[in-house]
Scaffold this active site. Structure first.
Site, mmCIF file in Angstrom:
data_model
loop_
_atom_site.group_PDB
_atom_site.id
_atom_site.type_symbol
_atom_site.label_atom_id
_atom_site.label_comp_id
_atom_site.label_asym_id
_atom_site.label_seq_id
_atom_site.Cartn_x
_atom_site.Cartn_y
_atom_site.Cartn_z
ATOM 1 N N HIS A 125 18.926 18.517 49.416
ATOM 2 C CA HIS A 125 19.506 19.831 49.724
ATOM 3 C C HIS A 125 20.458 20.177 48.566
ATOM 4 O O HIS A 125 21.072 19.279 47.973
ATOM 5 C CB HIS A 125 20.282 19.685 51.037
ATOM 6 C CG HIS A 125 20.844 20.945 51.593
ATOM 7 N ND1 HIS A 125 21.976 21.541 51.092
ATOM 8 C CD2 HIS A 125 20.453 21.716 52.629
ATOM 9 C CE1 HIS A 125 22.254 22.619 51.791
ATOM 10 N NE2 HIS A 125 21.345 22.753 52.742
ATOM 11 N N ASP A 202 23.689 11.290 52.473
ATOM 12 C CA ASP A 202 23.891 12.568 53.142
ATOM 13 C C ASP A 202 23.192 12.486 54.500
ATOM 14 O O ASP A 202 21.959 12.542 54.579
ATOM 15 C CB ASP A 202 23.298 13.678 52.253
ATOM 16 C CG ASP A 202 23.198 15.017 52.956
ATOM 17 O OD1 ASP A 202 23.545 15.104 54.151
ATOM 18 O OD2 ASP A 202 22.743 15.981 52.302
ATOM 19 N N GLN A 205 21.156 15.549 58.400
ATOM 20 C CA GLN A 205 20.021 15.704 59.325
ATOM 21 C C GLN A 205 19.737 14.438 60.112
ATOM 22 O O GLN A 205 18.776 14.382 60.879
ATOM 23 C CB GLN A 205 18.752 16.105 58.536
ATOM 24 C CG GLN A 205 18.839 17.445 57.864
ATOM 25 C CD GLN A 205 18.976 18.598 58.853
ATOM 26 O OE1 GLN A 205 18.687 18.466 60.041
ATOM 27 N NE2 GLN A 205 19.433 19.734 58.375
ATOM 28 N N LYS A 228 25.826 20.479 63.118
ATOM 29 C CA LYS A 228 24.426 20.060 63.287
ATOM 30 C C LYS A 228 24.290 18.983 64.354
ATOM 31 O O LYS A 228 23.214 18.469 64.595
ATOM 32 C CB LYS A 228 23.870 19.552 61.954
ATOM 33 C CG LYS A 228 23.710 20.661 60.901
ATOM 34 C CD LYS A 228 23.046 20.119 59.671
ATOM 35 C CE LYS A 228 23.256 21.007 58.469
ATOM 36 N NZ LYS A 228 22.400 22.187 58.447
ATOM 37 N N CYS A 368 17.246 25.678 51.273
ATOM 38 C CA CYS A 368 18.283 25.230 50.318
ATOM 39 C C CYS A 368 17.822 23.997 49.543
ATOM 40 O O CYS A 368 18.654 23.157 49.160
ATOM 41 C CB CYS A 368 19.611 24.921 51.005
ATOM 42 S SG CYS A 368 20.368 26.317 51.801
#
Ligand code: PMP
Length: 420
Positions: A125, A202, A205, A228, A368
């Protein structure tokens, strides 16, 4: 939808989400962008403002103590959720983007120098790509991109081949926001550490779909966003190993970061995590984030995983006999709530518009992550992303609407820039 068929989690879960109730409620499948909020989160934020609002870490009156207590309890909840050994390994930030920028600025500028290398994966991303690109430009380092295999995961042997003494930092997504595929971040971390590189994962998600244990994972930094994972917007997390955080200079400086300051003597900063939380923090956000994590823990991560598996499996099955629908990557291997697809001959924005006209909210485009989409040779995908409140009936509805999609206003030649 009035009729609710559960995936695996009970249908009553949907009742927890006010925005999804009522005849006009959307079939909300844009959860990778942001999740809806359960009543417990909305109530936790409101209750904080109703009963405990004050500034934290500064005042000595009762209300200030109560606010500080709620803020620090939220930090402890995050630490427990992530399997961190200490609550002070959890820094509250604004979001994942803020967390990656913090590490790039504070850690990157210290450990990465001219001629060094920073390795990112090919599916990042922009929020886990641009901070590293900028860092490399600033210090004269090289940004190296680890290849992604045909199924949409970092190719481990190719990644290992990139490691070497010049690699100072590795930054990679735990789960792809485009395909929902899971990167082998444990193996990548071990490999990077063998070469003395630091690792940032990261988890934007991942946290709503996988049980995450940062201690077991061994990564140096792990970040995610509250919004999220059923929490509020405007609050995020940076986990950092205690020994590392202890050694770092502050990011932004200001109120809340100092132990002693004069006009000319060296400034003495407080230890982490407060050292990295300059200014008044988003206390209500942190409280709401903790409530979101508790909500997920109450449902139980095994049940959440099973629900993901059921919905992703059902979605893959549902589109399997639609000749023009092509699923991108291999989301069925380790389902993380995302199925990205293309419809042959129809621009993703047309598919998205058609779904929206039938009450289905999805994200279409490059998510993105245009560098990744470029490498796949796609102008975009249509991304179905599931959460705990989605149902098999919704998957059926998506299937029938997809089957009736036709080319519309957009063509494959349209530029993607407008929808980055
Ligand atoms: N990384 C990944 C993998 C993401 O999916 C996102 C959000 N789409 C981000 C980073 C950035 O998150 P935020 O906008 O909350 O900072």
């Amino acid at each position: 939808m009035s009729q609710v068929h559960p995936g695996v989690l009970p249908a009553a879960v949907r009742e927890d989400f006010p925005l999804l109730l009522g005849a006009d409620a959307p079939v909300y499948l844009d959860n990778a962008a942001t999740t809806q909020k359960p009543r417990v989160v909305i109530d936790a934020v409101a209750d904080y403002y109703r009963t405990a609002n004050s500034n934290v870490g500064r005042g000595h009156h009762r209300l200030a103590m109560a606010a500080t207590d709620r803020y620090e309890r939220a930090r402890a909840t995050v630490a427990r959720f992530l399997g961190a050994r200490h609550a002070d390994e959890v820094v509250f930030t604004a979001n994942t983007t803020d967390s990656t920028n913090l590490v790039a600025d504070v850690v990157g500028r210290r450990v990465v120098g001219r001629g060094d290398r920073v390795v990112v994966s090919g599916l990042e991303h922009n929020s886990n790509l641009l901070p590293w690109r900028r860092l490399c430009e600033q210090v004269g380092a090289e940004l190296v991109v680890a290849p992604v295999d045909a199924d949409g995961r970092v190719d481990l042997p190719a990644f290992a081949a990139l490691m070497g003494p010049r690699v100072r930092l590795v930054a990679a997504a735990h789960v792809s926001n485009v395909l929902g595929t899971v990167n082998p971040v444990g193996e990548m971390t071990a490999e990077a550490h063998r070469h003395g590189a630091l690792v940032l994962v990261d988890g934007a998600q991942a946290v709503a779909h996988l049980p995450v244990d940062v201690t077991e994972l061994g990564a140096d930094f792990y970040c995610f966003s509250g919004h999220k994972v059923y929490g509020p917007m405007g609050v995020g997390v940076l986990y950092g190993r205690r020994e590392l955080l202890a050694d770092l200079p502050p990011y932004r400086v200001g109120g809340g970061t100092v132990k002693g300051v004069s006009h000319h003597e060296p400034v003495r900063y407080v230890p982490a995590p407060a050292r990295f939380e300059a200014g008044t923090p988003n206390v209500a956000g942190a409280v709401g984030l903790a409530a979101g994590l508790e909500y997920l823990l109450d449902l139980g991560m095994p049940a959440v995983r099973a629900h993901d598996e059921s919905l992703v499996g059902a979605a893959l099955e549902a589109v399997a006999d639609l000749d023009d629908v092509v699923v991108v990557g291999d989301p069925g291997a380790t389902p993380c709530g995302i199925v990205s697809l293309s419809v042959r001959g129809i621009h993703p924005y047309d598919v998205g518009g058609h779904l929206d006209a039938h009450g289905i909210a999805v994200r279409c485009g490059v998510h993105c992550a245009s560098t990744f989409l470029d490498s796949l040779g796609l102008v975009g995908t249509v991304r179905l992303s599931f959460a705990v409140y989605n149902t098999l009936a919704e998957v059926d509805h998506v299937r029938s609407v997809l089957a009736s999609a036709r080319p519309g206003a957009w063509t494959a030649e349209h530029p993607t820039e407008r929808f980055l």
